[in-house]
Design a protein around this motif. Structure first.
Motif, PDB file in Angstrom:
ATOM      1  N   GLU A  35       1.101  -1.329   0.256  1.00 25.53           N
ATOM      2  CA  GLU A  35      -0.357   0.124  -0.098  1.00 25.53           C
ATOM      3  C   GLU A  35       0.700   1.236  -0.063  1.00 25.53           C
ATOM      4  O   GLU A  35       0.590   2.118  -0.151  1.00 25.53           O
ATOM      5  CB  GLU A  35      -0.687  -0.440   1.604  1.00 25.53           C
ATOM      6  CG  GLU A  35      -1.811   1.386   1.097  1.00 25.53           C
ATOM      7  CD  GLU A  35      -2.979   1.079   0.695  1.00 25.53           C
ATOM      8  OE1 GLU A  35      -3.060   0.212  -0.118  1.00 25.53           O
ATOM      9  OE2 GLU A  35      -3.311   2.293  -0.111  1.00 25.53           O
ATOM     10  N   ARG A  38       2.106   2.415  -3.213  1.00 27.90           N
ATOM     11  CA  ARG A  38       0.357   2.954  -3.924  1.00 27.90           C
ATOM     12  C   ARG A  38       0.225   4.043  -4.843  1.00 27.90           C
ATOM     13  O   ARG A  38       0.186   4.766  -4.867  1.00 27.90           O
ATOM     14  CB  ARG A  38      -0.250   1.452  -3.641  1.00 27.90           C
ATOM     15  CG  ARG A  38      -1.755   1.510  -4.850  1.00 27.90           C
ATOM     16  CD  ARG A  38      -2.509   0.786  -5.059  1.00 27.90           C
ATOM     17  NE  ARG A  38      -3.572   0.863  -3.282  1.00 27.90           N
ATOM     18  CZ  ARG A  38      -4.362   2.320  -3.311  1.00 27.90           C
ATOM     19  NH1 ARG A  38      -4.593   2.686  -5.026  1.00 27.90           N
ATOM     20  NH2 ARG A  38      -4.715   2.602  -2.276  1.00 27.90           N
ATOM     21  N   LEU A  39       0.556   4.257  -2.836  1.00 25.30           N
ATOM     22  CA  LEU A  39      -0.166   5.881  -2.753  1.00 25.30           C
ATOM     23  C   LEU A  39       1.236   6.493  -2.967  1.00 25.30           C
ATOM     24  O   LEU A  39       0.339   8.108  -2.748  1.00 25.30           O
ATOM     25  CB  LEU A  39       0.033   5.419  -1.109  1.00 25.30           C
ATOM     26  CG  LEU A  39      -0.957   5.244  -0.160  1.00 25.30           C
ATOM     27  CD1 LEU A  39      -1.169   5.192   1.338  1.00 25.30           C
ATOM     28  CD2 LEU A  39      -2.738   5.956  -0.556  1.00 25.30           C
ATOM     29  N   GLU A  40       2.250   6.366  -2.600  1.00 20.93           N
ATOM     30  CA  GLU A  40       2.887   7.223  -3.185  1.00 20.93           C
ATOM     31  C   GLU A  40       3.150   7.182  -4.696  1.00 20.93           C
ATOM     32  O   GLU A  40       3.606   8.831  -5.219  1.00 20.93           O
ATOM     33  CB  GLU A  40       4.519   6.566  -2.938  1.00 20.93           C
ATOM     34  CG  GLU A  40       4.704   6.582  -1.140  1.00 20.93           C
ATOM     35  CD  GLU A  40       6.471   7.605  -1.018  1.00 20.93           C
ATOM     36  OE1 GLU A  40       6.505   6.839   0.448  1.00 20.93           O
ATOM     37  OE2 GLU A  40       7.628   6.826  -1.798  1.00 20.93           O
ATOM     38  N   THR A  43       0.830   9.077  -5.627  1.00 22.81           N
ATOM     39  CA  THR A  43       1.097  11.084  -5.609  1.00 22.81           C
ATOM     40  C   THR A  43       1.545  12.107  -6.831  1.00 22.81           C
ATOM     41  O   THR A  43       1.259  12.506  -6.926  1.00 22.81           O
ATOM     42  CB  THR A  43       1.533  10.929  -4.149  1.00 22.81           C
ATOM     43  OG1 THR A  43       1.161  10.628  -3.130  1.00 22.81           O
ATOM     44  CG2 THR A  43       2.078  12.702  -3.240  1.00 22.81           C
ATOM     45  N   GLY A  46      -0.892  12.570  -9.745  1.00 26.96           N
ATOM     46  CA  GLY A  46      -2.005  13.524  -8.845  1.00 26.96           C
ATOM     47  C   GLY A  46      -0.588  14.790  -9.362  1.00 26.96           C
ATOM     48  O   GLY A  46      -1.436  15.779  -9.567  1.00 26.96           O
TER      49      GLY A  46
ATOM     50  N   GLN B 125      -7.195  11.587  -8.502  1.00 27.00           N
ATOM     51  CA  GLN B 125      -7.343  11.800  -7.228  1.00 27.00           C
ATOM     52  C   GLN B 125      -7.814  13.443  -7.053  1.00 27.00           C
ATOM     53  O   GLN B 125      -7.664  14.480  -6.094  1.00 27.00           O
ATOM     54  CB  GLN B 125      -5.774  11.955  -6.639  1.00 27.00           C
ATOM     55  CG  GLN B 125      -5.800  10.861  -6.971  1.00 27.00           C
ATOM     56  CD  GLN B 125      -5.981  10.061  -5.449  1.00 27.00           C
ATOM     57  OE1 GLN B 125      -6.032  10.239  -4.340  1.00 27.00           O
ATOM     58  NE2 GLN B 125      -6.786   9.016  -5.874  1.00 27.00           N
ATOM     59  N   GLN B 183       2.706  12.593  -0.294  1.00 25.49           N
ATOM     60  CA  GLN B 183       1.655  11.642  -0.277  1.00 25.49           C
ATOM     61  C   GLN B 183       0.706  11.726   1.172  1.00 25.49           C
ATOM     62  O   GLN B 183      -0.415  12.056   1.278  1.00 25.49           O
ATOM     63  CB  GLN B 183       1.940  10.355   0.439  1.00 25.49           C
ATOM     64  CG  GLN B 183       1.321   9.071  -0.459  1.00 25.49           C
ATOM     65  CD  GLN B 183       1.133   8.670   1.616  1.00 25.49           C
ATOM     66  OE1 GLN B 183       2.433   8.292   2.287  1.00 25.49           O
ATOM     67  NE2 GLN B 183      -0.348   8.511   1.956  1.00 25.49           N
ATOM     68  N   LEU B 186      -1.500  14.951   0.612  1.00 22.96           N
ATOM     69  CA  LEU B 186      -2.355  14.770  -0.374  1.00 22.96           C
ATOM     70  C   LEU B 186      -2.830  13.779  -0.817  1.00 22.96           C
ATOM     71  O   LEU B 186      -3.996  14.448  -1.718  1.00 22.96           O
ATOM     72  CB  LEU B 186      -1.508  15.458  -2.058  1.00 22.96           C
ATOM     73  CG  LEU B 186      -0.689  16.554  -1.592  1.00 22.96           C
ATOM     74  CD1 LEU B 186       0.782  16.661  -3.177  1.00 22.96           C
ATOM     75  CD2 LEU B 186      -0.917  17.517  -1.947  1.00 22.96           C
ATOM     76  N   VAL B 187      -2.082  13.160  -0.640  1.00 19.65           N
ATOM     77  CA  VAL B 187      -3.688  11.654  -0.594  1.00 19.65           C
ATOM     78  C   VAL B 187      -3.703  11.290   0.327  1.00 19.65           C
ATOM     79  O   VAL B 187      -3.140  10.852   1.307  1.00 19.65           O
ATOM     80  CB  VAL B 187      -2.360  10.839  -1.781  1.00 19.65           C
ATOM     81  CG1 VAL B 187      -3.021   9.232  -1.674  1.00 19.65           C
ATOM     82  CG2 VAL B 187      -2.253  11.511  -2.541  1.00 19.65           C
ATOM     83  N   PRO B 188      -5.189  10.421   0.639  1.00 19.67           N
ATOM     84  CA  PRO B 188      -6.412   9.847   1.198  1.00 19.67           C
ATOM     85  C   PRO B 188      -5.549   8.420   2.038  1.00 19.67           C
ATOM     86  O   PRO B 188      -4.586   8.030   1.041  1.00 19.67           O
ATOM     87  CB  PRO B 188      -7.209   9.936   0.835  1.00 19.67           C
ATOM     88  CG  PRO B 188      -7.169   9.613  -0.620  1.00 19.67           C
ATOM     89  CD  PRO B 188      -6.276  10.645  -0.675  1.00 19.67           C
ATOM     90  N   GLU B 189      -5.128   8.008   2.756  1.00 20.28           N
ATOM     91  CA  GLU B 189      -4.655   7.051   3.341  1.00 20.28           C
ATOM     92  C   GLU B 189      -5.828   6.309   3.155  1.00 20.28           C
ATOM     93  O   GLU B 189      -7.602   6.763   2.741  1.00 20.28           O
ATOM     94  CB  GLU B 189      -4.987   7.067   4.862  1.00 20.28           C
ATOM     95  CG  GLU B 189      -3.186   8.113   5.145  1.00 20.28           C
ATOM     96  CD  GLU B 189      -2.470   7.874   4.829  1.00 20.28           C
ATOM     97  OE1 GLU B 189      -1.382   5.902   4.638  1.00 20.28           O
ATOM     98  OE2 GLU B 189      -0.946   8.146   4.806  1.00 20.28           O
ATOM     99  N   LYS B 190      -6.511   4.903   3.423  1.00 20.11           N
ATOM    100  CA  LYS B 190      -7.120   4.160   3.834  1.00 20.11           C
ATOM    101  C   LYS B 190      -8.699   4.475   4.037  1.00 20.11           C
ATOM    102  O   LYS B 190     -10.037   3.947   3.917  1.00 20.11           O
ATOM    103  CB  LYS B 190      -7.364   2.711   4.063  1.00 20.11           C
ATOM    104  CG  LYS B 190      -6.375   2.248   3.782  1.00 20.11           C
ATOM    105  CD  LYS B 190      -5.327   1.029   5.219  1.00 20.11           C
ATOM    106  CE  LYS B 190      -4.592  -0.290   4.068  1.00 20.11           C
ATOM    107  NZ  LYS B 190      -4.388  -1.236   5.098  1.00 20.11           N
TER     108      LYS B 190
END
Lengths: 478, 198
Positions: A35, A38-40, A43, A46, B125, B183, B186-190
Motif C-alpha cells: 500500500e 501504491r499511495l506514493e 501521489t 497526481g 485524486q 503523499q 495530498l493523498v488519502p489513506e485507507k
C-alpha cells in the motif's frame, strides 16, 4: 530497507511513466511494499498531472514568443547583411518567414571572422531605436546605456545589449573576445562605483563572477589561445586590484561574494598565466609591475617607500649584464653583505645586503647565487645578483637587477628559450608598483621563488646613512 | 491511472533541430522555444510559485539560451538537461536577488492556472496545483527542486542529477523523501479522507 524502497519507487515511476506497467502492476512487482508504494505512486501521478495543468497564459505565450523571435530575428537579420529597419522589429513573424527562405545564405555566413562580426556591430549600433523597441522602451538609447552603472535606470539596457552582441557573434574566437570585453566592463563598473562612493551590492559582484567564471572554465579546458589568455590575465589582474580597493567599501552582505570573486580572479590569473607561459610561439615576455604597493607602518621610521624625483634615471636599461663579465673575486664596492643568515624561507637561508638606500636579503652563497660586479663603477647604482656563472646561459638562469636608490627591481630570466623581463618593483610618479605575485608564480613556478623572496625583503631608507667600508666578500663560488 | 506524456519530440528530431539552432537557424530556435517554453514555465511556477515572476524567469531563460546555444556541446549533457541547468541557475539568481532585496516572493494569485477546471476533471485524486504548491512550500529546497524537475518538467533521474550536479542515488533519495511527505499531505489513506493542505 529505505534504499530498497527508494529504488522500487524510482523504478516504478519510470515504468509507469513509460506506459510499461500500471500502478497495480508495480505494486505486484514489489508486494512487500504494498500500500505504501501504491499511495506514493498515486501521489506522483497526481502531482505530475497537477503540474501538467500549469500552462502559460495565452497572452503571455504570444507576447513572449514574439519577443524571443525578435531576438533571434535580430541575430539572423544581421547575418544576412540586411540593413536594419524599424519595421523589422515591429513584425518579427514576417521577418522570421523571410529568414527561413534565406537560410542558405545565413548558413554560409557563419564562422566568418572579425570583419564579419564588426559588420554586425556597426549594424547594431545603427539600430539603436530597433534595440530599444526590442527592449520594450523607445525613449532611451543604447549609447547612453553604454556608460551606465549598476543601479542606473539604463543599466538593464546595457546588459540586454551585451546579450544581443553575444547572440550576434558566431565564431568561438569572436565570442571569447566579446566575453572578455564584458568581463572587463564589469570590473570597470565596480571601479567607477567605488570612485563615486556608490553602493557595491552582492549583485554587482555577482555579475563580475558570472562573467568571469565561464572564461576561467574555457581557459582550463584549453579553449583560449595564448592571445586570449594574455587578455584574460590582464583583465583578471585588473579585477584583483579593483576588488582589493573595494574590500572595505562593499556592503556587509557582499563580503562573502567578494571573497568568491577574489578567489576567482586569482584562478583566472593563474590559469591564463600558465597558458601564456607554455605557449611555444610566444615572444619574449614582459611582465609589468601592476599592483600598487600600499606602504605599511614600519617599526623603523627610516624604512619607508621612497619616491625620488627622477626615478626613471636609475632604472636599468633593459639589457642584462654582460655575460662575459667574470664573477668577482673581490668585494663589490659599495655593497655590504652579512655573513650569517638572518632568516630562512622555503628552505633558503637568507643573508642581509645593504647598498645605497636599499636593504634586502639574498640567498646565502651555498644556494648558488652570487653578486655580479658592476663594471667600471665605484658607486654602484645597481646591484646585480645571478644564479648562473654564464649569466642567463640556460633555461632557468636568472639575473636580478636592483636599484640602490629606489629599490626598483627587474628580473631577467631565461625561460623556454626566451629572455623574459619581469618588472618586479617599479617606482612611477612617486608610487611603487610590484608585479602580481600570482602571475609570477603561475608563469615561472619554482624559478620565481628567490626573486619573490628578494622582492618581499626590499626596504628603502629615506635618509641613507653613509655606506660603511666593505668588510665582507659578498660572492660565492657558484 | 497513467502518467501524462511529457516527451513531445523524438530525440533524433531534437538533436537535428538543436544542431541547426546552434548555427543561428531561426526556425530551429523557434521550434525549440515552442517545445520547451511550457515546460520551462511550469518549472518556473513550480520553483517560484508565482506566475508573474515565472513569466519573467521564462523569458530570461530563453534569452540566456539564445546567448549560449552556440556553446552547447552534445558530449556534455542532453539538451534538456543543459536548458534546465540554465533555468536552475536563473532561479538561483532570482532567489539570491530576492533575498538581497529582503522581501519574500509574492503570493500565488488565484488565477494562476489557465483552464483549471479541466485539470480538476482530469485528475483522479483531484489534486490541484494550488495544493501541490502549498505542500511543496513545506519541503526543503533540495526536495522541491527535485519535484519540479522530475514532475513539472519530466526530466529523468539521470538528467535531474546532471542539472543539479548531484549523484543519481542522491536524487532518488530526495525524490523518495519528497514524495513520502507529499503523499501524507495530498493523498488519502485507507479511510478515504484526503488531507487538505492550508
Amino acid at each position: 530497507m529505505t534504499d530498497d524502497f527508494e529504488r522500487a519507487l524510482a523504478d516504478c515511476i519510470e515504468l509507469v511513466r513509460a506506459g510499461r506497467r500500471s500502478i497495480d502492476d508495480c505494486v505486484r512487482l514489489y508486494p512487500h511494499f504494498g500500500e505504501r508504494l501504491r499511495l506514493e505512486l498515486l501521489t506522483v501521478v497526481g502531482v505530475q498531472k497537477a503540474f501538467e495543468g500549469v500552462t502559460p497564459p495565452a497572452e503571455f505565450t504570444e507576447r513572449a514568443r514574439e519577443r524571443f523571435l525578435v531576438a533571434t530575428g535580430q541575430r539572423l537579420h544581421e547575418a544576412m547583411y540586411v540593413e536594419p529597419s524599424p519595421t523589422f522589429f515591429a513584425s518579427a513573424r514576417v521577418r522570421f518567414l523571410m529568414a527561413a527562405q534565406k537560410m542558405g545564405l545565413a548558413q554560409r555566413s557563419r564562422g566568418r571572422a572579425t570583419p564579419f562580426i564588426a559588420a554586425h556591430f556597426r549594424a547594431l549600433a545603427g539600430s539603436m531605436a530597433a534595440v530599444a523597441v526590442f527592449l520594450g522602451a523607445g525613449t532611451y538609447t543604447v549609447a547612453s546605456a553604454d556608460n551606465s552603472l549598476p543601479g542606473d535606470w539604463q543599466y538593464p539596457v546595457k546588459l540586454q545589449t551585451e546579450r544581443v552582441r553575444l547572440a550576434l557573434t558566431f565564431s568561438d574566437d569572436a565570442r571569447h573576445d566579446v566575453k572578455l570585453d564584458i568581463a572587463e566592463e564589469r570590473a570597470e563598473e565596480i571601479e567607477k562605483l567605488a570612485e563615486r562612493g556608490r553602493a557595491i551590492t552582492p549583485g554587482v559582484i555577482d555579475r563580475l563572477v558570472d562573467q568571469t567564471a565561464p572564461l576561467v572554465e574555457a581557459a582550463e579546458n584549453g579553449e583560449l589561445d595564448a592571445e586570449e589568455a594574455a587578455r584574460l590575465r590582464e583583465i583578471a589582474q585588473k579585477q584583483k586590484q579593483v576588488l582589493a580597493q573595494i574590500s572595505g567599501a562593499v556592503e556587509p552582505e557582499a563580503q562573502e561574494k567578494l571573497t568568491e570573486a577574489v578567489e576567482l580572479s586569482r584562478q583566472a590569473v593563474e590559469v591564463s598565466a600558465r597558458i601564456t607561459a607554455n605557449d611555444p610561439q610566444r615572444p619574449p615576455q614582459v611582465v609589468t609591475a601592476s599592483v600598487e604597493l600600499t606602504p605599511t607602518p614600519s617599526p623603523s621610521p627610516t624604512a619607508t617607500q621612497t619616491a625620488p624625483a627622477t626615478p626613471d634615471a636609475t632604472a636599468p636599461a633593459g639589457t642584462p649584464a654582460d655575460p662575459a663579465t667574470p664573477l668577482p673575486a673581490t668585494p663589490v664596492e659599495g655593497v655590504v653583505v652579512g655573513e650569517e643568515p638572518v632568516a630562512t624561507r622555503d628552505s633558503i637561508k637568507l643573508i642581509p645586503l645593504s647598498s645605497g638606500r636599499v636593504r634586502i636579503t639574498i640567498p646565502a652563497p651555498e644556494h648558488g647565487w652570487s653578486i655580479v660586479r658592476e663594471p667600471g663603477s665605484s658607486t654602484p647604482e645597481l646591484v646585480r645578483i645571478t644564479n648562473d656563472p654564464a649569466i642567463l646561459g640556460s633555461h632557468g638562469s636568472s639575473l636580478l637587477v636592483i636599484s640602490t636608490l629606489t629599490g626598483d627591481m627587474y628580473w631577467y630570466v631565461n625561460f623556454n628559450g626566451r629572455l623574459d623581463e619581469v618588472q618586479m618593483r617599479v617606482t612611477r610618479n612617486g608610487k611603487v608598483f610590484v608585479a602580481d605575485e600570482d602571475v609570477v608564480r603561475a608563469t615561472y613556478g619554482d624559478l620565481a621563488k628567490v626573486p619573490l623572496i628578494v622582492l618581499d625583503s626590499i626596504e628603502v631608507i629615506q635618509d641613507p646613512t653613509p655606506t660603511p667600508s666593505p668588510t665582507v666578500t659578498p660572492t660565492a663560488d657558484p | 491511472m497513467e502518467f501524462p506524456s511529457l516527451q513531445t519530440v523524438s530525440p533524433e528530431l531534437e538533436r537535428a533541430t538543436v544542431d541547426r539552432a546552434r548555427v543561428g537557424d531561426q526556425q530551429a530556435l523557434a521550434d525549440i522555444y515552442d517545445w520547451y517554453m511550457p515546460r520551462v514555465y511550469r518549472y518556473a511556477v513550480a520553483r517560484l510559485g508565482n506566475t508573474v515572476e515565472a513569466e519573467d524567469l521564462t523569458e530570461e531563460v530563453f534569452l540566456r539560451m539564445l546567448g549560449a546555444i552556440s556553446d552547447f556541446r552534445w558530449r556534455d549533457v542532453p539538451f534538456s538537461a543543459w536548458l534546465f541547468r540554465i533555468a536552475h541557475n536563473a532561479v538561483a539568481t532570482h532567489f539570491r536577488r530576492a533575498a538581497q532585496r529582503g522581501g519574500p516572493t509574492t503570493a500565488i494569485p488565484e488565477d494562476m492556472v489557465d483552464g483549471r477546471h479541466d485539470i480538476e476533471a482530469a485528475i483522479e485524486q483531484q489534486i490541484t496545483i494550488e495544493e501541490v504548491r502549498r505542500a511543496a512550500q513545506l519541503l526543503p529546497d533540495a526536495q522541491r527542486e527535485v519535484i519540479a524537475l522530475r514532475f513539472a518538467v519530466g526530466l529523468s533521474i539521470a538528467d535531474t542529477a546532471r542539472v543539479l550536479g548531484k549523484r543519481e542515488g542522491n536524487v532518488k533519495a530526495l525524490q523518495h523523501k519528497a514524495v513520502a511527505k507529499l503523499q501524507k499531505m495530498l493523498v488519502p489513506e485507507k479511510d478515504g479522507v484526503r488531507p487538505r493542505v492550508q
